[in-house]
Design an enzyme around this catalytic site. Structure first.
Site, PDB file in Angstrom:
ATOM      1  N   GLY A  72       0.817  -1.204   0.000  1.00  0.00           N
ATOM      2  CA  GLY A  72       0.000   0.000   0.000  1.00  0.00           C
ATOM      3  C   GLY A  72       0.852   1.256   0.000  1.00  0.00           C
ATOM      4  O   GLY A  72       2.086   1.203   0.005  1.00  0.00           O
TER       5      GLY A  72
ATOM      6  N   THR B  62      -9.683   0.532   2.582  1.00  0.00           N
ATOM      7  CA  THR B  62      -9.679   1.990   2.504  1.00  0.00           C
ATOM      8  C   THR B  62     -10.687   2.557   1.518  1.00  0.00           C
ATOM      9  O   THR B  62     -10.729   3.778   1.321  1.00  0.00           O
ATOM     10  CB  THR B  62      -8.277   2.498   2.123  1.00  0.00           C
ATOM     11  OG1 THR B  62      -7.890   1.899   0.882  1.00  0.00           O
ATOM     12  CG2 THR B  62      -7.253   2.145   3.199  1.00  0.00           C
TER      13      THR B  62
ATOM     14  N   TYR C  75      -2.554   2.195  12.132  1.00  0.00           N
ATOM     15  CA  TYR C  75      -2.988   3.468  11.554  1.00  0.00           C
ATOM     16  C   TYR C  75      -4.508   3.560  11.521  1.00  0.00           C
ATOM     17  O   TYR C  75      -5.185   2.626  11.103  1.00  0.00           O
ATOM     18  CB  TYR C  75      -2.429   3.627  10.138  1.00  0.00           C
ATOM     19  CG  TYR C  75      -0.919   3.635  10.118  1.00  0.00           C
ATOM     20  CD1 TYR C  75      -0.201   4.788  10.439  1.00  0.00           C
ATOM     21  CD2 TYR C  75      -0.208   2.474   9.814  1.00  0.00           C
ATOM     22  CE1 TYR C  75       1.184   4.791  10.451  1.00  0.00           C
ATOM     23  CE2 TYR C  75       1.176   2.470   9.823  1.00  0.00           C
ATOM     24  CZ  TYR C  75       1.868   3.628  10.138  1.00  0.00           C
ATOM     25  OH  TYR C  75       3.241   3.628  10.151  1.00  0.00           O
TER      26      TYR C  75
ATOM     27  N   THR D 177      -7.792   6.905  11.238  1.00  0.00           N
ATOM     28  CA  THR D 177      -8.234   7.912  10.276  1.00  0.00           C
ATOM     29  C   THR D 177      -8.969   9.077  10.912  1.00  0.00           C
ATOM     30  O   THR D 177      -9.564   8.936  11.993  1.00  0.00           O
ATOM     31  CB  THR D 177      -9.158   7.252   9.237  1.00  0.00           C
ATOM     32  OG1 THR D 177      -9.690   8.239   8.350  1.00  0.00           O
ATOM     33  CG2 THR D 177     -10.333   6.555   9.914  1.00  0.00           C
ATOM     34  N   ASP D 178      -8.970  10.212  10.205  1.00  0.00           N
ATOM     35  CA  ASP D 178      -9.769  11.361  10.610  1.00  0.00           C
ATOM     36  C   ASP D 178     -11.263  11.089  10.472  1.00  0.00           C
ATOM     37  O   ASP D 178     -12.086  11.808  11.046  1.00  0.00           O
ATOM     38  CB  ASP D 178      -9.394  12.584   9.780  1.00  0.00           C
ATOM     39  CG  ASP D 178      -9.558  12.368   8.279  1.00  0.00           C
ATOM     40  OD1 ASP D 178      -9.319  11.240   7.815  1.00  0.00           O
ATOM     41  OD2 ASP D 178      -9.918  13.335   7.568  1.00  0.00           O
TER      42      ASP D 178
ATOM     43  N   TYR E 112     -16.886   3.006   6.779  1.00  0.00           N
ATOM     44  CA  TYR E 112     -15.426   3.049   6.881  1.00  0.00           C
ATOM     45  C   TYR E 112     -14.985   3.622   8.222  1.00  0.00           C
ATOM     46  O   TYR E 112     -14.188   3.012   8.942  1.00  0.00           O
ATOM     47  CB  TYR E 112     -14.847   3.878   5.735  1.00  0.00           C
ATOM     48  CG  TYR E 112     -13.373   4.173   5.884  1.00  0.00           C
ATOM     49  CD1 TYR E 112     -12.423   3.163   5.741  1.00  0.00           C
ATOM     50  CD2 TYR E 112     -12.931   5.460   6.170  1.00  0.00           C
ATOM     51  CE1 TYR E 112     -11.070   3.436   5.889  1.00  0.00           C
ATOM     52  CE2 TYR E 112     -11.587   5.742   6.309  1.00  0.00           C
ATOM     53  CZ  TYR E 112     -10.664   4.725   6.166  1.00  0.00           C
ATOM     54  OH  TYR E 112      -9.316   4.996   6.318  1.00  0.00           O
TER      55      TYR E 112
ATOM     56  N   LYS F 270     -13.043   1.637  11.337  1.00  0.00           N
ATOM     57  CA  LYS F 270     -11.731   2.055  11.817  1.00  0.00           C
ATOM     58  C   LYS F 270     -11.764   2.386  13.303  1.00  0.00           C
ATOM     59  O   LYS F 270     -10.826   2.067  14.048  1.00  0.00           O
ATOM     60  CB  LYS F 270     -11.228   3.244  11.013  1.00  0.00           C
ATOM     61  CG  LYS F 270     -10.909   2.940   9.555  1.00  0.00           C
ATOM     62  CD  LYS F 270      -9.747   1.959   9.402  1.00  0.00           C
ATOM     63  CE  LYS F 270      -8.421   2.600   9.718  1.00  0.00           C
ATOM     64  NZ  LYS F 270      -7.285   1.669   9.489  1.00  0.00           N
TER      65      LYS F 270
ATOM     66  N   TRP G  32      -6.111  12.015   4.498  1.00  0.00           N
ATOM     67  CA  TRP G  32      -5.890  12.494   3.139  1.00  0.00           C
ATOM     68  C   TRP G  32      -4.534  12.034   2.604  1.00  0.00           C
ATOM     69  O   TRP G  32      -3.745  12.824   2.080  1.00  0.00           O
ATOM     70  CB  TRP G  32      -6.021  14.015   3.082  1.00  0.00           C
ATOM     71  CG  TRP G  32      -7.395  14.546   3.379  1.00  0.00           C
ATOM     72  CD1 TRP G  32      -8.344  13.995   4.204  1.00  0.00           C
ATOM     73  CD2 TRP G  32      -7.973  15.751   2.873  1.00  0.00           C
ATOM     74  NE1 TRP G  32      -9.469  14.776   4.241  1.00  0.00           N
ATOM     75  CE2 TRP G  32      -9.277  15.868   3.436  1.00  0.00           C
ATOM     76  CE3 TRP G  32      -7.523  16.746   2.012  1.00  0.00           C
ATOM     77  CZ2 TRP G  32     -10.120  16.929   3.151  1.00  0.00           C
ATOM     78  CZ3 TRP G  32      -8.368  17.815   1.731  1.00  0.00           C
ATOM     79  CH2 TRP G  32      -9.650  17.909   2.288  1.00  0.00           C
TER      80      TRP G  32
END
Length: 299
Positions: A10, A71, A108, A110-111, A134, A138, A159
């Site tokens: 990735g 993702t 990891y 995410t926002d 999503y 997460k 992003w």
């Protein structure tokens, strides 16, 4: 130290292979067992619990850096079970394996765990309220890793883009070669963050980390709308000769570009905790864009 890296093909995973190399022996893994350069590696399909468990046993890692994820934000709306399996259940299984074997985990997030209604940058302890499958998957992954008892770091980023892979920057460059005009959403705001910055910061954190659990925000400095980002991509690419002409980039609202999943309107993340704990502060997003465009220009 043996470092297991699922998702090594990735955007972030590919960059991690270079950034983490000084820290120990890397054991990269992908869903198909093949790296981006065609080389073979360990197979670790997070959608397959048995395959994931076998990969963890084979890797016998001291540190697991999980760069694998589902993702596809819009696709997740139609594949909720798969998104939950990869982004939630598999993360809990990684944590449980690590706790049982004395390993550490860097994961990891995410926002998109936030709904974007805040008027200021989100801190790590602000209330979460994901808008879609999503983001919910997460967030559930974060919670599962914390509940596993494993020594862990969770890094929320946003992003993400790179010179390779499927991302917004590469989409803009492709469309620029096909169209005279690009219409890009201007009422969603975040921080475009290059994958190589995430990988480099991850390595710097791991070199300092004593094993205490922690949740940190890790994004580029400043903020931009998708329209701002697209405009900077087109201008920078044209200046470097990456595109023959610069199409007009027109701002539109989210209402004029409906998508399967709802996105947060303002998902800027506050990275103060990261700076205090590790002395890390990423530069402005424009600097990162220049670096990625320069990389493309050298190819």
């Amino acid at each position: 130290m043996r470092i297991f890296v699922p998702g090594a093909d990735g955007q972030v995973g590919h960059e991690l292979l270079a950034a983490l190399a000084p820290l120990g022996e890397l054991i990269p893994a992908t869903r198909a067992g093949v790296l981006a350069d065609g080389g073979t590696c360990l197979r670790a399909d997070l959608a397959d619990a048995d395959a994931l468990r076998a990969a963890l046993d084979d890797a016998r890692a001291d540190l697991i850096v999980n760069a694998a994820a589902h993702t596809g934000v819009d696709r997740a709306e139609d594949e909720p079970a798969l998104a939950d399996r990869v982004n939630h259940l598999a993360v809990g299984e990684i944590g449980a394996w690590a706790a049982a074997h004395g390993a550490r985990v860097l994961h990891y997030s995410t926002d998109y765990v936030f709904d974007g209604s805040a008027t200021c940058a989100y801190r790590e302890d602000d209330a979460t309220a994901p808008l879609g499958v999503y983001g919910r998957s997460k967030l559930a992954g974060e919670q599962a890793l914390r509940a596993s008892g494993a020594s862990h770091l969770i890094l929320r980023t946003a992003w993400v883009y790179a010179a390779r892979g499927h991302n917004f920057l590469r989409t803009m460059l492709r469309l620029a070669a096909e169209r005279e005009e690009l219409r890009v959403v201007a009422d969603q705001v975040g921080a475009p963050t290059p994958a190589h910055w995430i990988a480099r910061a991850s390595a710097q954190m791991l070199a300092q980390w004593q094993g205490e659990p922690g949740l940190y925000h890790l994004v580029a400095g400043g903020q931009a709308s998708w329209h701002d980002f697209a405009s900077a991509v087109i201008a920078g690419a044209h200046a470097r000769g990456l595109i023959a002409h610069a199409p007009r980039v027109l701002p539109i609202t989210s209402a004029h570009y409906p998508t399967r999943a709802q996105r947060p309107a303002r998902s800027v993340l506050d990275c103060t905790r990261l700076k205090r704990a590790f002395g890390l502060e990423l530069a402005d997003w424009r600097t990162g864009l220049d670096e990625v465009l320069d990389q493309l220009a050298r190819c």
